[in-house]
Design a protein around this motif. Structure first.
Motif, mmCIF file in Angstrom:
data_model
loop_
_atom_site.group_PDB
_atom_site.id
_atom_site.type_symbol
_atom_site.label_atom_id
_atom_site.label_comp_id
_atom_site.label_asym_id
_atom_site.label_seq_id
_atom_site.Cartn_x
_atom_site.Cartn_y
_atom_site.Cartn_z
ATOM 1 N N PRO A 199 -41.331 29.607 30.661
ATOM 2 C CA PRO A 199 -41.518 30.764 29.752
ATOM 3 C C PRO A 199 -40.194 31.674 29.572
ATOM 4 C CG PRO A 199 -43.387 30.633 30.749
ATOM 5 C CD PRO A 199 -42.512 29.442 31.570
ATOM 6 N N PHE A 200 -39.675 31.821 30.705
ATOM 7 C CA PHE A 200 -38.473 32.815 30.715
ATOM 8 C C PHE A 200 -37.475 31.914 30.044
ATOM 9 C CE2 PHE A 200 -34.548 33.472 32.785
ATOM 10 C CZ PHE A 200 -34.306 34.834 32.468
ATOM 11 N N LEU A 201 -37.368 30.748 30.118
ATOM 12 C CA LEU A 201 -36.219 30.151 29.251
ATOM 13 C C LEU A 201 -36.186 30.071 28.117
ATOM 14 C CD1 LEU A 201 -36.052 26.675 31.378
ATOM 15 C CD2 LEU A 201 -34.537 28.577 31.712
ATOM 16 N N SER A 202 -37.332 30.296 27.273
ATOM 17 C CA SER A 202 -37.609 30.492 25.849
ATOM 18 C C SER A 202 -37.374 31.934 25.375
ATOM 19 C CB SER A 202 -38.800 29.949 25.430
ATOM 20 O OG SER A 202 -40.031 30.800 26.138
ATOM 21 N N LEU A 203 -36.894 32.848 26.124
ATOM 22 C CA LEU A 203 -36.782 34.284 25.910
ATOM 23 C C LEU A 203 -35.591 34.434 25.081
ATOM 24 C CD1 LEU A 203 -38.312 36.218 28.898
ATOM 25 C CD2 LEU A 203 -39.334 35.697 26.587
ATOM 26 N N LEU A 245 -32.100 35.170 27.466
ATOM 27 C CA LEU A 245 -31.383 33.923 27.865
ATOM 28 C C LEU A 245 -30.358 33.751 26.987
ATOM 29 C CD1 LEU A 245 -31.299 32.570 30.507
ATOM 30 C CD2 LEU A 245 -32.422 30.707 29.518
ATOM 31 N N GLU A 246 -30.794 33.407 25.777
ATOM 32 C CA GLU A 246 -29.727 32.787 24.700
ATOM 33 C C GLU A 246 -28.576 34.165 24.761
ATOM 34 O OE1 GLU A 246 -27.721 30.890 21.759
ATOM 35 O OE2 GLU A 246 -29.279 30.321 22.946
ATOM 36 N N SER A 247 -29.204 35.325 24.809
ATOM 37 C CA SER A 247 -27.802 36.332 24.729
ATOM 38 C C SER A 247 -26.875 36.250 25.544
ATOM 39 C CB SER A 247 -28.691 37.730 24.513
ATOM 40 O OG SER A 247 -29.335 38.002 25.806
ATOM 41 N N MET A 248 -27.356 36.076 27.076
ATOM 42 C CA MET A 248 -26.629 35.657 28.037
ATOM 43 C C MET A 248 -25.688 34.380 27.905
ATOM 44 S SD MET A 248 -28.949 36.068 31.355
ATOM 45 C CE MET A 248 -30.151 37.564 31.520
ATOM 46 N N PHE A 249 -25.951 33.537 27.139
ATOM 47 C CA PHE A 249 -25.112 32.130 26.995
ATOM 48 C C PHE A 249 -24.375 32.580 25.749
ATOM 49 C CE2 PHE A 249 -28.691 29.514 28.420
ATOM 50 C CZ PHE A 249 -28.193 29.081 29.367
ATOM 51 N N GLY A 293 -17.725 41.607 35.947
ATOM 52 C CA GLY A 293 -17.935 42.703 35.221
ATOM 53 C C GLY A 293 -19.409 42.815 35.534
ATOM 54 N N SER A 294 -19.970 44.186 35.188
ATOM 55 C CA SER A 294 -21.237 44.617 35.639
ATOM 56 C C SER A 294 -22.230 43.896 34.708
ATOM 57 C CB SER A 294 -21.479 45.971 35.442
ATOM 58 O OG SER A 294 -21.141 46.584 34.107
ATOM 59 N N LYS A 295 -21.734 43.275 33.757
ATOM 60 C CA LYS A 295 -22.949 42.676 32.538
ATOM 61 C C LYS A 295 -22.532 41.240 32.660
ATOM 62 C CE LYS A 295 -23.653 46.796 29.675
ATOM 63 N NZ LYS A 295 -23.561 47.317 28.331
ATOM 64 N N LEU A 298 -26.860 32.882 35.714
ATOM 65 C CA LEU A 298 -27.010 31.545 34.796
ATOM 66 C C LEU A 298 -26.496 30.418 35.771
ATOM 67 C CD1 LEU A 298 -25.688 32.227 31.346
ATOM 68 C CD2 LEU A 298 -28.220 32.264 32.047
ATOM 69 N N THR A 299 -25.753 30.782 36.782
ATOM 70 C CA THR A 299 -25.468 29.765 37.691
ATOM 71 C C THR A 299 -26.603 29.647 38.457
ATOM 72 O OG1 THR A 299 -23.245 30.300 37.736
ATOM 73 C CG2 THR A 299 -23.891 29.050 39.845
ATOM 74 N N ALA A 300 -27.303 30.498 39.211
ATOM 75 C CA ALA A 300 -28.637 30.664 39.812
ATOM 76 C C ALA A 300 -29.677 29.505 39.084
ATOM 77 C CB ALA A 300 -29.155 31.985 40.234
ATOM 78 N N VAL A 301 -29.778 30.081 37.812
ATOM 79 C CA VAL A 301 -30.647 29.505 36.653
ATOM 80 C C VAL A 301 -30.605 27.864 36.729
ATOM 81 C CG1 VAL A 301 -31.688 29.440 34.667
ATOM 82 C CG2 VAL A 301 -31.496 31.585 35.614
#
Length: 1436
Positions: free
Chosen positions: A867-871, A874-878, A919-921, A927-930
């Motif tokens: 469920p977290f992958l569809s939030l 996560l797309e904003s992080m990519f 950077g802090s953001k 994402l490497t951990a995910v």
């Protein structure tokens, strides 16, 4: 002492002086004067003069008297001679004249033994050489041009006696140590010199030079000759002013005399006058304006001088006005101080201060204000005591103490040279102040404060000037303040606090504890050898060379190694142990030692081996018990000996990272286990230390434990401290649910939680290997020693997983709250890495129940992770990947402003932008951990692979992958450290794509992109990532599923495009070879991809030990990890031309065998298959992934392919190799690629292309068998736009290749015009062309291509009617005559009737049926009578 009447016959200069004095006084000349010695006369001549003098019986002018005898007779009261005598004493001269010859070397006493038979006169002549040396070198000075200043007549019988009071009131102080009498005489001479004929305005009437700027001899010379002769005796006109009437009379007299003289006489007088004048004065006068030079040539022309006088007066008035408007210019820098300038006024009661010497008090004078220099020239940089750069035009008050230096006293601040001088001062305060100033300057320079103001690097200048030796010298000072300042400077030079901050921040990232050594890259002098014995010998030789190097040479290449060679560790140990400095100095020393430990594992070994250094640090700064220090309010702790210090714990952690042996020494010998337990078991708030220091100490203790656990060590502490660890784990949920109000305290708890989870990751990995090690240890029957299993099994760590899984769920719920999510994101990433490590080890355990494990994993994924992958977050992080990427933003990897080769650092200044990988953001860590977790899930549970691959659908991820392959930043320590974390992310993306490519149509459509990224990443990976390179080679690079072109009609489409290209270019299908086609070869290469992969893996088998070491780190085999420290950063693992690497290595191997005298007739079958696979892979990349090899120059590619022809005798004749070489040659000969071919540019791995080409010619002469393909490779460098030397090599030394170079014109892969245009201009080459044609060495049937080329160039040269020099003109006329007279009708017709190149023609060019009129006229002009007038040339 000399007396009149004594005998000294050899002083002939006395007579000259006597004679000149007599002439000056107007007395008659002496009747007779003896001969004088002249330059060049020998000792015999001098003796002859002496005999003449004695024979004449004349009274001698001087007599040498024994001074001692005279004194003794005077003491007795008896006179020396009868009459009174004048005695002149020269006090400054010795009694005997000095010897002008060098003193003879000392000899033994035997050399001074005298015998009675020796001639005493001869001995005296041999020893007494000073008189001869003096008199034989007498050269009289020419005094004709020297001015004569006549004395001033005072009218008194005797000189006036002056009193001391008069001297004090009149004489001004003169610089230098002079007596008052000498000062009075100097002042008197100066006053006499100034008493000359002045003009009305103070400017000379003849030269226009102000009187105060002219010397006395110059003024005397400028007087008229008549005036000088009339006043030479009386001196009436000296010292008084001439009236205008008298000046007019002198002028008229000069004009009359000039008119009466002829031109020859005027020129003669002018030359005499110039000869008497000073040459420097003449040059100065000639450099004046035309009006001045006019008066210089003819001194009688007073009209021009009047005009010049007015002009000079105007200039003086203008200068006066400027001085009034600009008062700063009135007082020059070198003006003498006056009483008004000195603030101190002398009083009457002061002893010996009656007359102040203002010159000595000049330092008390107020400094002039600094002037603003409107110039672009470089100026010396000056710094304040705070390390700030002071602009040259800033006026600072003097009370700041910045004006107390020698050079440019009006400029505030100290230069680096002056600071270096002060460091060596004898004054303690100056040494300390200079060192502190240097420390501040270095700090500001490393922060980039001077990057826009200074031209050169300050650190480089300081190190080149010997800063390290200066600091090492100052470190040996006995004054504690100087030692403290020196340590501060050494810390500023070596330590970068920003680097340490970022290294600590990334410690909990995926494999974040592994860093590169901060050691400069050393160039490899010799090629690497595969033989291990040779490697050992080379290492021993390199160590011996390093020991023999001088300290400056070592320090110049590596600053830290230079300090170690200067025994800085021993001195620091002495300071810590004996001097026991204040707290700040102690902390600086610990940070310096930490930086030295980061240099290399060798530096860590030296720290561990330094006597009593580590013992002092552990006992003094890491005690288990200590006295509580309670300083008064407002005071700081001055001494931290006996108190735990976090910097000391960090030093031990960095030392432990260098290797498992060092870690074991620290844990066991230095009892660091006890220290870890002491500072981990107790809450930091309960430690009797400052809160910040207590938390830092606890965090560093956990990091040290984590490093030890990475080797499988200190695992018994886990069981001992299990209650304390559980207590810390229970506080983790509160960090997410109940944020603290104190941000600083909250940050400490978050760091401690991240390090705690990182420790659990390493402990879990060690426990996961216990079962395997136990099985090896139990079932081993041989005597081989096995690694003992750690005292920890899987049951000890299995109970922590549910607790941390709950923490992950709690953290992922905070995604909707950005403020909280930003604080816990890194902690969440550490939780996810722990879960991925746990599941990857769980599946390997014998006690694992697979069904229950899979159900447990499905429950976690479906309930929390998927469920977290569809939030949307996560797309904003990519989408943020591209803006924070180091590959997409190479400028973020630029080194620091003061990064130099000998002192490596990461170059962080603390001013990095938030849009960076650190950077802090930045989303990379999370994402490497995910992706690590998704790869683990897809490996454990194959059924969840499709759901895991849903993250690859992200548009932001695809955009990032496309842009990351376009450019790569240069590789250095900073970029390598950043890129390593980004490469981990890309590797997990590619690994997940390779698993999902067969089950997801969306991933299949993007397969070319993933394959492109995989091959690009393969050539970028850095040392320490050998396991990732092996994974890419074995699973991705040669994976047929990643190359869909081979399955979907790609080979057929390639054949069709090739046919269309030939039709468009007007080519023929007969070029080189048409069978098999390129599509057929590509299809065969695609089918052979598994074989190609095997061959490449076999070729890289020599790096298997490095692959295994890297695999131990990446797979969590902690018992095999040798060091957390990565290998030296020497660049990328694989070169850019790694696809051609088997060809290069095979050529080197064969070449080495031939150098040993072994003939390599043929190669083994496996080597032939390897070469074929290499060429197939290169053909596949050039066709379907051409962008991957664009960075490699075309000349380098051709050079790699020529290795096939140079290896063995018949390797290139193998069918598979021959066909693939032909296909590659056709690709490289395309017009767009051929235009980029540059054979003059330096090529990687190649010293000179010309040497390679000559080697290729020799190989062709030996074993070519007239092969067409080999001939095409030889013909490519002979194109007209390339070097003439290549063509001269063929038509000169290797002309025999023309017999077998039978490439047909239609088989030539490039247009024939490339060889013909433009026309050849090298005369030697043209003569070689003509010679080979005429002698029959070059024939159309043997070498059609070069035959057409030679005919075209010779024809163009013969009929060229451009204006050339005589040599070219004679050569072309000679060739034309010889061509006309040739007996070979075919060759003569080709040379004379050549028209244009044409490959369709049998001879390769078209011919004129009839010569054009311009050629006929030219031949008629050149040949003359050789052409019959009735018969045409065509008929003949």
């Amino acid at each position: 002492m000399l007396t009149h009447g004594s005998t000294w016959p050899l002083t002939s200069s006395y007579f000259k002086e006597k004679q000149e004095n007599t002439w000056l006084c107007g007395q008659p000349k002496p009747r007779r004067m003896l001969g004088r010695p002249k330059p060049g006369e020998s000792e015999d001549d001098l003796l002859r003069f002496q005999q003449q003098f004695l024979a004449a019986g004349t009274s001698p002018a001087a007599k040498i008297v024994n001074k001692r005898k005279v004194q003794s007779q005077n003491a007795d009261g008896g006179p020396v001679n009868a009459g009174p005598r004048d005695t002149v004493t020269l006090e400054a001269l010795p009694d005997l004249p000095p010897s002008l010859l060098p003193a003879p070397p000392k000899r033994s006493k035997a050399g001074h033994v005298k015998f009675q038979g020796d001639d005493s006169e001869e001995q005296m002549d041999l020893q007494d050489r000073h008189i001869t040396a003096v008199l034989s070198k007498i050269i009289e000075r020419d005094t004709r041009a020297s001015p004569v200043s006549l004395p001033v007549s005072t009218g008194l019988a005797f000189p006036k006696v002056f009193h001391r009071s008069e001297v004090q009131s009149e004489v001004k102080p003169i610089s230098g140590k002079k007596s008052i009498f000498a000062q009075k005489l100097a002042a008197k001479k100066a006053s006499e010199a100034t008493r000359v004929v002045p003009s009305v305005s103070g400017v000379s009437t003849l030269t226009g030079i102000p009187q105060e700027q002219r010397s006395a001899p110059t003024r005397v010379i400028e007087m008229s000759e008549k005036e000088q002769s009339s006043d030479s005796g009386s001196g009436e006109r000296l010292g008084r002013e001439l009236s205008p009437q008298e000046l007019q009379r002198i002028h008229e007299e000069n004009v009359t005399r000039l008119r009466a003289m002829s031109k020859e006489e005027i020129e003669e007088e002018r030359s005499n006058l110039l000869a008497r004048l000073d040459p420097s004065l003449v040059a100065f006068l000639k450099s004046r304006k035309s009006g001045v030079t006019c008066s210089e040539d003819t001194k009688g022309k007073m009209e021009s001088c009047e005009t010049e006088k007015t002009h000079e007066e105007d200039q003086i008035q203008n200068l006066a006005r400027e001085s009034k408007t600009n008062p700063a210019k009135e007082e020059p820098m070198d003006q003498k101080p006056t009483e008004a300038d000195i603030p101190l006024k002398p009083e009457k009661g002061w002893v010996h201060m009656d007359v102040p010497e203002y010159e000595k008090l000049e330092w008390m004078k107020d400094l002039p204000k600094p002037r603003r220099r409107k110039t672009k020239e470089e100026m010396q940089a000056r710094f304040s005591f705070h390390g700030d750069l002071i602009p040259p035009d800033v006026d600072l008050p003097t009370h700041l103490g910045l004006h107390h230096h020698g050079e440019q006293p009006e400029q505030a601040g100290y230069s680096l040279q002056e600071l270096f001088h002060l460091v060596r001062s004898q004054v303690i305060q100056q040494r300390a102040l200079a060192l502190q100033t240097l420390a501040r300057i270095i700090q500001k320079a490393k922060a980039g404060d001077f990057s826009s103001s200074l031209k050169y690097s300050i650190l480089r200048m300081l190190l080149d000037a010997g800063l390290l030796f200066l600091l090492r010298f100052s470190l040996d000072d006995s004054v504690e303040n100087v030692i403290a300042a020196c340590v501060q400077t050494l810390k500023a030079l070596l330590v970068s606090l920003s680097d340490e901050e970022y290294l600590d921040r990334t410690f909990c990232w995926y494999l974040g504890a592994s860093v590169f050594p901060l050691r400069p890259n050393e160039a490899e002098e010799d090629d690497e050898e595969d033989d291990e014995e040779l490697k050992v010998k080379e290492n021993e030789k390199s160590k011996s060379k390093e020991d023999k190097k001088a300290d400056p040479d070592v320090a110049r290449a590596d600053a830290v190694k230079g300090l170690l060679k200067m025994k800085v560790l021993q001195r620091l140990r002495y300071i810590l142990e004996v001097v026991r400095p204040v707290a700040s100095v102690t902390l600086d020393i610990l940070e310096i030692l930490t930086r030295i430990a980061r240099h290399s594992s060798e530096a860590c070994n030296q720290i561990l081996g330094c006597p009593r250094l580590l013992e002092t640090i552990v006992s003094e700064f890491l005690p288990s018990t200590w006295n509580i220090q309670t300083p008064r309010s407002g005071e700081l702790i001055t001494n931290i000996h006996g108190v735990p210090v976090a910097a000391a714990m960090k030093l031990t952690r960095v030392l432990a990272s260098a290797g498992r042996n060092m870690s074991a020494i620290l844990l066991n010998k230095h009892n660091m286990k006890e220290r870890i337990g002491r500072f981990v078991a107790e809450d930091p708030c309960d430690l009797p230390l400052e809160r910040q220091e207590a938390f830092a100490l606890s965090i560093e203790a956990l990091r040290l434990w984590a490093v030890a656990a990475n080797y499988g060590q200190a695992c018994d502490l886990y069981k001992d401290l299990y209650p304390a660890l559980m207590k810390m784990l229970q506080t983790l949920p509160k960090l997410t649910s109940q944020p603290m109000e104190d941000d600083e305290l909250y940050g400490f708890y978050m760091q401690r939680a991240e390090v705690l989870v990182c420790l659990l990751i390493n402990v879990t990995s060690s426990a996961g290997c216990t079962a395997e090690l136990q099985a090896q240890f139990t079932h081993s029957k041989d005597q081989v020693e096995h690694i003992p299993p750690p005292p920890l099994d899987w049951s000890h760590v299995a109970g922590i997983k549910p607790f941390l899984e709950a923490c992950v769920k709690r953290c992922l719920k905070e995604v909707s709250c950005p403020a909280t999510w930003n604080k816990v994101r890194q902690l969440t990433a550490t939780y996810i890495i722990y879960l991925a490590t746990y599941y990857s080890k769980l599946i390997q355990q014998p006690s694992c129940r697979s069904v229950e494990c899979l159900e447990e994993l499905e429950q976690f994924c479906s309930g929390t992770f998927f469920p977290f992958l569809s939030l949307p977050v996560l797309e904003s992080m990519f989408e943020d990947l591209r803006s924070h990427s180091a590959l997409c933003n190479p400028q973020s990897c630029n080194p620091g402003p003061e990064t130099i080769h000998s002192l490596v650092s990461l170059g962080f200044t603390g001013r990095e932008t938030p849009l960076s990988l650190l950077g802090s953001k930045s989303p990379f860590a999370f994402l490497t951990a995910v992706l690590y977790m998704l790869n683990t899930i897809s490996s454990v549970h194959k059924g969840l692979t499709e759901k895991c691959s849903s993250v690859l659908y992200s548009k932001g991820l695809r955009d990032y992958l496309v842009h990351s392959c376009r450019e790569s930043p240069p590789i250095h320590h900073r970029s390598a450290w950043l890129l390593r974390h980004e490469f981990h992310f890309q590797h997990f993306v590619l690994q997940l794509a390779s698993k999902a490519i067969t089950i997801s149509p969306h991933i299949t459509r993007q397969a070319p992109l993933y394959h492109y990224v995989a091959v690009t990443l393969l050539s970028r990976l850095l040392p320490g990532s050998e396991h990732l390179a092996h994974e890419l080679l074995s699973r991705l690079a040669f994976n047929q599923d990643m190359i869909p072109e081979g399955k979907s009609g790609g080979p057929e489409a390639e054949d069709l495009s090739y046919i269309l290209q030939l039709q468009t270019d007007g080519g023929t299908a007969e070029q080189v070879h048409s069978n098999p086609t390129r599509g057929t070869l590509l299809g065969a290469a695609f089918k052979q991809l598994p074989t190609i992969r095997t061959h490449y893996l076999t070729h890289f088998a020599h790096v298997q030990p490095a692959v295994l070491r890297s695999k131990a780190s990446y797979t969590g085999q902690n018992h095999l990890v040798q060091s957390v420290l990565l290998p030296d950063m020497t660049g990328s693992l694989l070169p850019a031309d790694w696809a051609f690497l088997p060809l290069i290595n095979l050529y080197d191997q064969v070449n080495r065998e031939e150098m040993k005298g072994k003939m390599v007739e043929s190669l083994a079958a496996n080597l032939v298959e390897m070469v074929t696979s290499c060429l197939q892979w290169a053909l596949l990349l050039e066709t379907w992934r051409s962008e991957l090899l664009q960075g490699l120059p075309l000349a380098a590619k051709l050079a790699r392919l020529t290795c096939v022809f140079l290896t063995g005798n018949n390797l290139f004749l193998e069918p598979g190799i021959h066909n693939n070489l032909t296909a590659l040659l056709l690709i490289y000969c395309q017009s767009k690629k051929m235009d980029s071919l540059d054979l003059s540019a330096p090529l990687p791995g190649l010293t000179s292309f010309q040497d390679l080409y000559i080697r290729l010619l020799e190989q062709f002469e030996s074993v070519s068998f007239g092969d067409q393909l080999f001939g095409c490779f030889l013909l490519l460098p002979l194109q007209r736009r390339f070097s003439t030397q290549l063509r001269q090599a063929v038509f000169g030394e290797h002309v025999s290749v023309l017999r077998t170079l039978g490439v047909q014109l239609k088989q030539l892969p490039v247009p024939l015009e490339n060889y013909i245009h433009p026309a050849e201009t090298c005369l030697d080459l043209l003569r070689q062309y003509f010679k080979t044609l005429v002698t029959g060495t070059l024939r159309l049937s043997w070498c059609p291509v070069l035959y057409a080329v030679a005919v075209a160039h010779v024809n163009s040269f013969m009929f060229s009617q451009e204006a050339v020099d005589e040599v070219f003109d004679a050569a072309k006329k000679s060739m034309l005559r010889k061509s006309y007279l040739l007996t070979d009708e075919a060759l003569r017709r080709h040379l004379l009737h050549f028209k244009l190149p044409n490959v369709e023609s049998p001879c390769g060019f078209d011919l004129y049926e009839e010569l054009p009129p311009i050629r006929r006229r030219w031949m008629q002009k050149v040949l003359g009578d050789l052409l019959p007038p009735e018969v045409g040339l065509e008929a003949k």
